[in-house]
Design a protein around this motif. Sequence first.
Motif, short mmCIF file in Angstrom:
data_model
loop_
_atom_site.label_atom_id
_atom_site.label_comp_id
_atom_site.label_asym_id
_atom_site.label_seq_id
_atom_site.Cartn_x
_atom_site.Cartn_y
_atom_site.Cartn_z
N ASP A 198 3.28 5.59 -3.54
CA ASP A 198 4.37 4.63 -3.40
C ASP A 198 3.90 3.18 -3.45
O ASP A 198 4.66 2.26 -3.15
N MET A 199 2.65 2.95 -3.82
CA MET A 199 2.11 1.59 -3.84
C MET A 199 2.90 0.71 -4.79
O MET A 199 3.43 1.16 -5.81
N GLN A 200 2.99 -0.58 -4.44
CA GLN A 200 3.67 -1.54 -5.30
C GLN A 200 2.73 -1.94 -6.44
O GLN A 200 1.56 -2.23 -6.23
N LEU A 201 3.27 -1.98 -7.63
CA LEU A 201 2.46 -2.27 -8.82
C LEU A 201 2.44 -3.77 -9.07
O LEU A 201 3.07 -4.29 -10.00
N THR A 226 0.81 -1.22 0.00
CA THR A 226 0.00 0.00 0.00
C THR A 226 0.84 1.26 0.00
O THR A 226 0.55 2.22 -0.72
N PHE A 227 1.90 1.25 0.80
CA PHE A 227 2.68 2.47 1.00
C PHE A 227 4.13 2.39 0.53
O PHE A 227 4.87 3.36 0.65
N VAL A 263 0.73 8.47 6.34
CA VAL A 263 0.46 9.82 5.81
C VAL A 263 1.49 10.80 6.37
O VAL A 263 2.08 11.60 5.63
N ARG A 264 1.71 10.74 7.67
CA ARG A 264 2.67 11.67 8.30
C ARG A 264 4.11 11.41 7.87
O ARG A 264 4.94 12.31 7.91
N LEU A 265 4.37 10.18 7.44
CA LEU A 265 5.71 9.85 6.94
C LEU A 265 5.88 10.21 5.46
O LEU A 265 6.93 9.94 4.88
N GLY A 266 4.84 10.81 4.87
CA GLY A 266 4.94 11.28 3.49
C GLY A 266 4.64 10.23 2.44
O GLY A 266 4.99 10.41 1.27
N ARG A 267 3.96 9.15 2.84
CA ARG A 267 3.70 8.06 1.91
C ARG A 267 2.40 8.24 1.12
O ARG A 267 2.02 7.37 0.35
#
Length: 269
Positions: free
Chosen positions: A222-225, A83-84, A210-214
């Motif tokens: 940044d999700m994996q495709l 997800t992130f 979210v707070r880590l900028g993801r």
Amino acid sequence: MIRITEQESLYNDIDKMSVSEILHSINKEDQTVAISVQKAIPQIEKLVIAVVERMMSGGRLFYIGAGTSGRLGIVDASECPPTFGVAFDKVVGIIAGGDTAIRKAVENAEDDPNQAWVDLQAFNIQSNDCLIGLAASGTTPYVVGGLKEARNHGVLTGCIICNNGGPIVEQSDFPVEVVVGPEFITGSTRMKSGTAQKLVLNMLSTSVMVRLGRVKGNKMVDMQLTNLKLVDRGTKMVMKELDIDQTTAAALLKKHGSVRKAVLAHKEQ
């Protein structure tokens, strides 16, 4: 200690109910869970802020639990990398009894107060890490022992439970207590308690990421495709962000491997 999670169900003669009555009764109880979670938001907020601070300094997030609670922690941890886009060992879920217990109950696994710390040593847990204990009752020895030893080693501790107080809270720097009341079937904490813990885990990990900028805007940049659906979603995100056509966006995404990297690379040209 009074275990609210073990109190008698408010419903009698469940085995004599019609299917419709069973379903409506379960749903009626489930509707109270979100309200209980809402009451715990101030506690959740403190936990999120503390976890973010540690993770921004390179720390990791660990969950420990037994049974349903342990499985929920593993689910939340396992969903963070796709997800992130975080490393697979950035958020770690551990269940009493090991991986076998994910699918099959392991006898007495939750009753050993020393095993959690042993399990955590396999991941070389450090003082800048965070450990969240998951237990509906708030009394599980596996979780209590793990939190106590972690705290002794300077690890930030927290918990998500469905009782007021108890030994797990006593070992937690940032406790989250979501009291959902008696279960529909007496003591079946996979129901309301499990739902409450899942909701809080969603809030915790999502807010932290979210707070880590993801997250950018409202997108998982940044999700994996890992499948065609996600590639299509990522392509549309790149198209919208850069105002380019689908073919160009798809090529950028394929070359750079993530929405964030594709967008940055294009803007730097």
